[in-house]
Design an enzyme around this catalytic site. Structure first.
Site, PDB file in Angstrom:
ATOM      1  CG  HIS A  98      -0.294  -0.110   2.588  1.00  0.00           C
ATOM      2  ND1 HIS A  98       0.075  -1.414   3.063  1.00  0.00           N
ATOM      3  CD2 HIS A  98       0.013   0.831   3.548  1.00  0.00           C
ATOM      4  CE1 HIS A  98       0.785  -1.481   4.232  1.00  0.00           C
ATOM      5  NE2 HIS A  98       0.721  -0.007   4.644  1.00  0.00           N
ATOM      6  CG  HIS A 100       0.967   5.241   4.171  1.00  0.00           C
ATOM      7  ND1 HIS A 100       0.035   5.072   5.283  1.00  0.00           N
ATOM      8  CD2 HIS A 100       1.743   4.032   4.339  1.00  0.00           C
ATOM      9  CE1 HIS A 100       0.131   3.838   6.007  1.00  0.00           C
ATOM     10  NE2 HIS A 100       1.276   3.226   5.329  1.00  0.00           N
TER      11      HIS A 100
END
Ligand code: 5GP
Length: 112
Positions: A98, A100
């Protein structure tokens, strides 16, 4: 074992989703570290940057493009930060790659 992010992709748990296409999903972080804190994830189950293979190149590129488009749509005209934590030293807690997207305040450097 599927991570919590797979459950978000599969709509088994709720999330504040801001963008979705065939490749990526983006949703607001449950514990925001900045006024804008959005996670951009590949739908493909890739654990971390350490687990990328050549076939993931377009997927990762798409995630970065999506992050840039979301930054614009969130009005982050003064800048923002895009971070991918990797492994235990990198501070990665969720084992699904992922990015951010953090913005809406002045970031400090170096990160902790
Ligand atoms: P990491 O430390 O792995 O780089 O970041 C994981 C991020 O996922 C953290 O910022 C954390 O707040 C966020 N997070 C963990 N569980 C959930 C959840 O169930 N929903 C959402 N929206 N974010 C989550």
């Amino acid at each position: 074992m599927p991570s919590i992010f797979t459950k978000i992709i599969d709509r088994e748990i709720p999330a504040d989703i801001v963008f979705e296409d065939d490749t990526c999903l983006a949703f607001r972080d449950i514990s925001p570290k900045a006024p804008t804190h959005i996670l951009i994830i590949p739908k493909r189950e890739i654990m971390s940057l350490d687990d990328l293979s050549d076939e993931d190149e377009q997927t990762v590129g798409r995630c970065v493009m999506v992050a840039s488009k979301i930054a614009a749509s969130e009005g982050l005209t003064d800048g923002y930060r895009l971070v991918a934590n990797c492994g235990s030293d990198g501070g990665q807690e969720v084992p699904h790659l992922h990015f951010h997207l953090l913005g809406g305040r002045k970031m400090t450097w170096p990160p902790g």
